[in-house]
Design a protein around this motif. Structure first.
Motif, PDB file in Angstrom:
ATOM      1  N   VAL A 109      22.371  13.139  38.734  1.00  0.00           N
ATOM      2  CA  VAL A 109      23.454  12.322  38.164  1.00  0.00           C
ATOM      3  C   VAL A 109      24.355  11.792  39.279  1.00  0.00           C
ATOM      4  CG1 VAL A 109      25.550  12.385  36.743  1.00  0.00           C
ATOM      5  CG2 VAL A 109      23.453  13.469  35.919  1.00  0.00           C
ATOM      6  N   ASN A 110      24.712  12.655  40.240  1.00  0.00           N
ATOM      7  CA  ASN A 110      25.578  12.233  41.341  1.00  0.00           C
ATOM      8  C   ASN A 110      24.922  11.138  42.186  1.00  0.00           C
ATOM      9  OD1 ASN A 110      27.389  14.018  44.009  1.00  0.00           O
ATOM     10  ND2 ASN A 110      27.685  12.011  43.119  1.00  0.00           N
ATOM     11  N   ILE A 111      23.629  11.303  42.477  1.00  0.00           N
ATOM     12  CA  ILE A 111      22.911  10.311  43.292  1.00  0.00           C
ATOM     13  C   ILE A 111      22.840   8.972  42.571  1.00  0.00           C
ATOM     14  CG2 ILE A 111      20.646   9.715  44.240  1.00  0.00           C
ATOM     15  CD1 ILE A 111      20.297  12.756  44.819  1.00  0.00           C
ATOM     16  N   VAL A 112      22.518   9.015  41.280  1.00  0.00           N
ATOM     17  CA  VAL A 112      22.427   7.769  40.499  1.00  0.00           C
ATOM     18  C   VAL A 112      23.788   7.069  40.454  1.00  0.00           C
ATOM     19  CG1 VAL A 112      22.057   6.815  38.191  1.00  0.00           C
ATOM     20  CG2 VAL A 112      20.467   8.517  39.107  1.00  0.00           C
ATOM     21  N   MET A 113      24.850   7.834  40.273  1.00  0.00           N
ATOM     22  CA  MET A 113      26.184   7.242  40.225  1.00  0.00           C
ATOM     23  C   MET A 113      26.577   6.639  41.573  1.00  0.00           C
ATOM     24  SD  MET A 113      28.432   9.784  37.769  1.00  0.00           S
ATOM     25  CE  MET A 113      29.798   8.607  37.664  1.00  0.00           C
ATOM     26  N   LEU A 114      26.195   7.287  42.661  1.00  0.00           N
ATOM     27  CA  LEU A 114      26.474   6.735  43.990  1.00  0.00           C
ATOM     28  C   LEU A 114      25.710   5.436  44.215  1.00  0.00           C
ATOM     29  CD1 LEU A 114      26.421  10.021  46.103  1.00  0.00           C
ATOM     30  CD2 LEU A 114      28.388   8.506  45.852  1.00  0.00           C
ATOM     31  N   LEU A 115      24.445   5.416  43.821  1.00  0.00           N
ATOM     32  CA  LEU A 115      23.610   4.226  44.019  1.00  0.00           C
ATOM     33  C   LEU A 115      24.070   3.049  43.165  1.00  0.00           C
ATOM     34  CD1 LEU A 115      20.049   5.854  44.178  1.00  0.00           C
ATOM     35  CD2 LEU A 115      21.393   4.944  46.086  1.00  0.00           C
ATOM     36  N   THR A 116      24.650   3.346  42.023  1.00  0.00           N
ATOM     37  CA  THR A 116      25.102   2.273  41.120  1.00  0.00           C
ATOM     38  C   THR A 116      26.583   1.949  41.300  1.00  0.00           C
ATOM     39  OG1 THR A 116      25.521   3.933  39.387  1.00  0.00           O
ATOM     40  CG2 THR A 116      23.370   2.813  39.366  1.00  0.00           C
ATOM     41  N   ASN A 117      27.203   2.561  42.321  1.00  0.00           N
ATOM     42  CA  ASN A 117      28.630   2.308  42.592  1.00  0.00           C
ATOM     43  C   ASN A 117      29.533   2.706  41.426  1.00  0.00           C
ATOM     44  OD1 ASN A 117      28.974   1.531  45.201  1.00  0.00           O
ATOM     45  ND2 ASN A 117      29.017  -0.654  44.811  1.00  0.00           N
ATOM     46  N   THR A 118      29.116   3.674  40.640  1.00  0.00           N
ATOM     47  CA  THR A 118      29.973   4.149  39.556  1.00  0.00           C
ATOM     48  C   THR A 118      30.757   5.400  39.961  1.00  0.00           C
ATOM     49  OG1 THR A 118      28.025   5.263  38.615  1.00  0.00           O
ATOM     50  CG2 THR A 118      28.646   3.142  37.666  1.00  0.00           C
ATOM     51  N   PHE A 289      27.433  -0.279  54.052  1.00  0.00           N
ATOM     52  CA  PHE A 289      27.630  -0.652  52.650  1.00  0.00           C
ATOM     53  C   PHE A 289      29.048  -1.163  52.454  1.00  0.00           C
ATOM     54  CE2 PHE A 289      24.717   2.996  52.868  1.00  0.00           C
ATOM     55  CZ  PHE A 289      23.575   2.427  52.339  1.00  0.00           C
ATOM     56  N   SER A 290      29.281  -2.400  52.817  1.00  0.00           N
ATOM     57  CA  SER A 290      30.629  -2.948  52.778  1.00  0.00           C
ATOM     58  C   SER A 290      31.170  -3.072  51.357  1.00  0.00           C
ATOM     59  CB  SER A 290      30.659  -4.317  53.460  1.00  0.00           C
ATOM     60  OG  SER A 290      29.772  -5.214  52.811  1.00  0.00           O
ATOM     61  N   ASN A 291      30.277  -3.026  50.351  1.00  0.00           N
ATOM     62  CA  ASN A 291      30.733  -3.181  48.964  1.00  0.00           C
ATOM     63  C   ASN A 291      30.985  -1.858  48.263  1.00  0.00           C
ATOM     64  OD1 ASN A 291      27.984  -2.437  48.850  1.00  0.00           O
ATOM     65  ND2 ASN A 291      27.761  -3.378  46.826  1.00  0.00           N
ATOM     66  N   ARG A 292      30.925  -0.749  48.979  1.00  0.00           N
ATOM     67  CA  ARG A 292      31.028   0.555  48.321  1.00  0.00           C
ATOM     68  C   ARG A 292      32.400   1.203  48.472  1.00  0.00           C
ATOM     69  NH1 ARG A 292      26.302   2.683  46.367  1.00  0.00           N
ATOM     70  NH2 ARG A 292      24.443   1.510  46.935  1.00  0.00           N
ATOM     71  N   GLY A 293      33.275   0.622  49.225  1.00  0.00           N
ATOM     72  CA  GLY A 293      34.601   1.196  49.325  1.00  0.00           C
ATOM     73  C   GLY A 293      34.591   2.553  50.012  1.00  0.00           C
ATOM     74  N   LYS A 294      35.621   3.324  49.734  1.00  0.00           N
ATOM     75  CA  LYS A 294      35.795   4.615  50.380  1.00  0.00           C
ATOM     76  C   LYS A 294      34.891   5.665  49.749  1.00  0.00           C
ATOM     77  CE  LYS A 294      39.508   7.623  51.973  1.00  0.00           C
ATOM     78  NZ  LYS A 294      40.980   7.780  52.049  1.00  0.00           N
ATOM     79  N   ALA A 436      32.477   4.729  33.439  1.00  0.00           N
ATOM     80  CA  ALA A 436      31.684   4.540  34.659  1.00  0.00           C
ATOM     81  C   ALA A 436      31.683   3.073  35.087  1.00  0.00           C
ATOM     82  CB  ALA A 436      30.263   5.043  34.437  1.00  0.00           C
ATOM     83  N   LEU A 437      31.527   2.158  34.124  1.00  0.00           N
ATOM     84  CA  LEU A 437      31.526   0.728  34.443  1.00  0.00           C
ATOM     85  C   LEU A 437      32.907   0.271  34.907  1.00  0.00           C
ATOM     86  CD1 LEU A 437      29.315  -0.634  31.511  1.00  0.00           C
ATOM     87  CD2 LEU A 437      28.658  -0.314  33.919  1.00  0.00           C
ATOM     88  N   TRP A 438      33.949   0.782  34.259  1.00  0.00           N
ATOM     89  CA  TRP A 438      35.315   0.487  34.710  1.00  0.00           C
ATOM     90  C   TRP A 438      35.515   0.979  36.137  1.00  0.00           C
ATOM     91  CZ3 TRP A 438      38.892   4.234  36.117  1.00  0.00           C
ATOM     92  CH2 TRP A 438      40.168   3.743  36.433  1.00  0.00           C
ATOM     93  N   ASN A 439      34.999   2.176  36.423  1.00  0.00           N
ATOM     94  CA  ASN A 439      35.131   2.742  37.762  1.00  0.00           C
ATOM     95  C   ASN A 439      34.391   1.892  38.789  1.00  0.00           C
ATOM     96  OD1 ASN A 439      36.260   4.835  39.355  1.00  0.00           O
ATOM     97  ND2 ASN A 439      34.268   5.848  39.496  1.00  0.00           N
ATOM     98  N   ARG A 440      33.218   1.390  38.396  1.00  0.00           N
ATOM     99  CA  ARG A 440      32.446   0.519  39.286  1.00  0.00           C
ATOM    100  C   ARG A 440      33.259  -0.737  39.623  1.00  0.00           C
ATOM    101  NH1 ARG A 440      27.442  -1.591  40.865  1.00  0.00           N
ATOM    102  NH2 ARG A 440      27.280  -3.839  40.557  1.00  0.00           N
ATOM    103  N   LYS A 441      33.859  -1.339  38.610  1.00  0.00           N
ATOM    104  CA  LYS A 441      34.672  -2.538  38.825  1.00  0.00           C
ATOM    105  C   LYS A 441      35.841  -2.239  39.753  1.00  0.00           C
ATOM    106  CE  LYS A 441      37.207  -6.111  36.253  1.00  0.00           C
ATOM    107  NZ  LYS A 441      37.627  -6.573  34.908  1.00  0.00           N
ATOM    108  N   ARG A 442      36.464  -1.088  39.559  1.00  0.00           N
ATOM    109  CA  ARG A 442      37.597  -0.695  40.402  1.00  0.00           C
ATOM    110  C   ARG A 442      37.152  -0.478  41.841  1.00  0.00           C
ATOM    111  NH1 ARG A 442      39.368   3.638  42.634  1.00  0.00           N
ATOM    112  NH2 ARG A 442      37.652   4.860  41.776  1.00  0.00           N
ATOM    113  N   ILE A 443      35.997   0.187  42.010  1.00  0.00           N
ATOM    114  CA  ILE A 443      35.466   0.471  43.349  1.00  0.00           C
ATOM    115  C   ILE A 443      35.138  -0.827  44.088  1.00  0.00           C
ATOM    116  CG2 ILE A 443      33.492   1.448  44.608  1.00  0.00           C
ATOM    117  CD1 ILE A 443      33.398   3.633  42.393  1.00  0.00           C
ATOM    118  N   LEU A 444      34.476  -1.757  43.417  1.00  0.00           N
ATOM    119  CA  LEU A 444      34.103  -3.026  44.044  1.00  0.00           C
ATOM    120  C   LEU A 444      35.348  -3.845  44.412  1.00  0.00           C
ATOM    121  CD1 LEU A 444      31.026  -4.053  41.845  1.00  0.00           C
ATOM    122  CD2 LEU A 444      31.034  -3.022  44.131  1.00  0.00           C
ATOM    123  N   LYS A 445      36.336  -3.807  43.533  1.00  0.00           N
ATOM    124  CA  LYS A 445      37.583  -4.523  43.822  1.00  0.00           C
ATOM    125  C   LYS A 445      38.275  -3.914  45.027  1.00  0.00           C
ATOM    126  CE  LYS A 445      42.051  -5.802  41.810  1.00  0.00           C
ATOM    127  NZ  LYS A 445      42.952  -5.655  40.643  1.00  0.00           N
TER     128      LYS A 445
END
Length: 461
Positions: A109-118, A289-294, A436-445
């Motif tokens: 689950v952690n790996i999938v969430m990291l790969l999907t930027n969630t 990975f410039s789009n992955r944030g911190k 998770a999708l909200w978190n992805r949007k926040r991370i990308l922003k």
């Protein structure tokens, strides 16, 4: 399958102080920190955890909890549901069908969430995956469906990972832990409640202006406002209420004063080890990975227990929890074995209230009251789960715990599944996906803003 389970059982048996150096050494090397630097960082963290556990178990576990228990005996308090403590809850969770696979499942689950930027968190706290297994085990009982149990564990983890990301900046600011998040199944579940009531307190004239923190106390009272003095005074009060003699009162007072000094020291040792790996992870992500944030390293919330405000709140609320248990109508749980882990409930409450001890106590009372009712409601299910894994309940007719029996997120997932079946679990699953999708949007922003700021800085130079 038996071989795989044996491997993960072996890993779990090594314990945090052994596996943390191994995992952090591997992570540090993967992020380019070098073997020597990574090994030193991992060993420092492992030693920090040993020190932290020694202080918690030797001082908190053998002084504060027994004193609170003596108060129970002194005032003749009695309730029918036995608090068996987190070690028993963890054993029940890991002994269940869900628990046997929770570590590999959690890693996936952690790996999938990291790969999907969630998520932004690399959660190395694999031992505490038992919190997710606990939820899954109870859902499997109420639905009589093991697959729904696995689904519940996954849903629980996704929500906690998002909350861990969201509260990480507060952890960095309040606890002085850069690059660290706390995706802890027990502690992090209380963050939304703390945020809600902190927002409510912000709207109340007069109340919103009250701010009690250790910096203010030290400024006003000098040496008498220092954490060690605060801990000593609280220890004196608890010792008197417990009916101790002069020797016992003084020993308890000095012990609690020591807790407020030693736990922060151990936490700083942990941070000394984590910083090289955290910095290497940030550099690695920034370059590739410039789009992955911190990126955050997810740790056990024990690293935040030592905050002076958290401990001061805990020292006040541990004895108060017992009286709450008696006064609350309908509660059947008498806090006992888990009294020493009550500080874990407040690790993220302190950052959420920006180190305001007054708000921490108010929200702490609310959280404890809610938790006791949840522990009462889940007691029959926890008792059934214990019987399913042949756990020795010591003759108790019904058992529960504060950790994780009083967990609000666990209760929501379990009762949604209990009342609505697969539809209820589906609703919680949809909520998890939305978060998770909200978190992805926040991370990308966040990543885009960081990239723009760096580009602007380069242009200016």
């Amino acid at each position: 399958m038996d071989a795989i389970l044996s491997v993960f059982s072996f890993i779990q048996g090594l314990g945090v102080s052994v596996m943390m150096p191994i995992l952090l050494t591997i992570l540090g090397c993967c992020f380019g920190a070098g073997f020597g630097k990574s090994l030193r960082a991992g060993l420092t963290v492992g030693i920090g955890f040993i020190g932290l556990n020694l202080v918690i178990n030797s001082l908190l576990g053998t002084t504060l909890a027994p004193a609170a228990s003596d108060m129970v005996a002194r005032f003749g308090l009695s309730l029918t549901t036995v608090d068996v403590g987190w070690p028993a809850a963890a054993a029940i969770a890991m002994g269940s069908n869900v628990g046997m696979l929770i570590i590999p499942l959690g890693l996936v689950v952690n790996i999938v969430m990291l790969l999907t930027n969630t998520t932004q968190t690399v959660d190395v706290d694999i031992w505490d995956y038992w919190h997710f297994a606990f939820t899954g085990a109870l859902v499997a009982i109420v639905t009589d469906n093991i697959m729904m149990g696995f689904a519940a564990a996954i849903i629980n983890m996704i929500i906690i990972m998002v909350l861990g990301d969201y509260t990480a900046p507060l952890v960095e600011e309040s606890l002085s832990m850069p690059g660290v998040s706390l995706p802890h199944g027990f502690t992090t579940a209380y963050a939304p409640i703390a945020m809600l009531f902190n927002w409510i307190l912000d709207k109340i004239p007069g109340i919103r202006d009250i701010d009690v923190n250790t910096d203010m106390l030290q400024e006003k009272f000098g040496v008498f406002g220092e954490p060690m003095i605060i801990g000593t005074v609280i220890g004196l009060v608890i010792g008197v209420l417990a009916g101790y003699d002069v020797t016992g009162v003084l020993q308890l007072a000095v012990s609690l004063g020591a807790v407020l000094v030693l736990i922060p020291r151990m936490a700083s040792l942990l941070m000394e080890g984590l910083l090289p790996v955290s910095d290497a992870a940030s550099d690695f992500v920034e370059k590739r990975f410039s789009n992955r944030g911190k990126i955050y390293i997810g740790l056990d919330s024990a690293v935040g227990v030592g905050h002076p405000v958290t401990l001061a709140i805990s020292f006040v609320l541990v004895p108060l929890c017992i009286f709450l248990a008696v006064l609350l109508p309908g509660n059947t749980v008498l806090p006992f074995a888990d009294l020493a882990v009550i500080p874990w409930m407040f690790v993220l409450i302190t950052p959420c209230v920006h180190n305001n001890g007054f708000r921490g106590i108010i929200i702490g009372i609310i959280v404890l009251a809610i938790g006791l009712y949840i522990a009462t409601d889940l007691a029959p299910l926890i008792t059934t789960a214990a019987a399913n894994v042949q756990f020795d309940m010591g003759g108790a007719a019904q058992i529960s715990s504060i950790c994780d029996g009083a967990n609000p997120l666990t209760w929501v997932i379990v009762r949604a599944s209990s009342f609505l079946g697969i539809a209820g679990l589906g609703i919680t699953g949809v909520i998890a996906i939305i978060l998770a999708l909200w978190n992805r949007k926040r991370i990308l922003k966040e990543a885009a803003e960081l990239h723009e700021a760096e580009a602007a800085e380069e242009s200016a130079n």
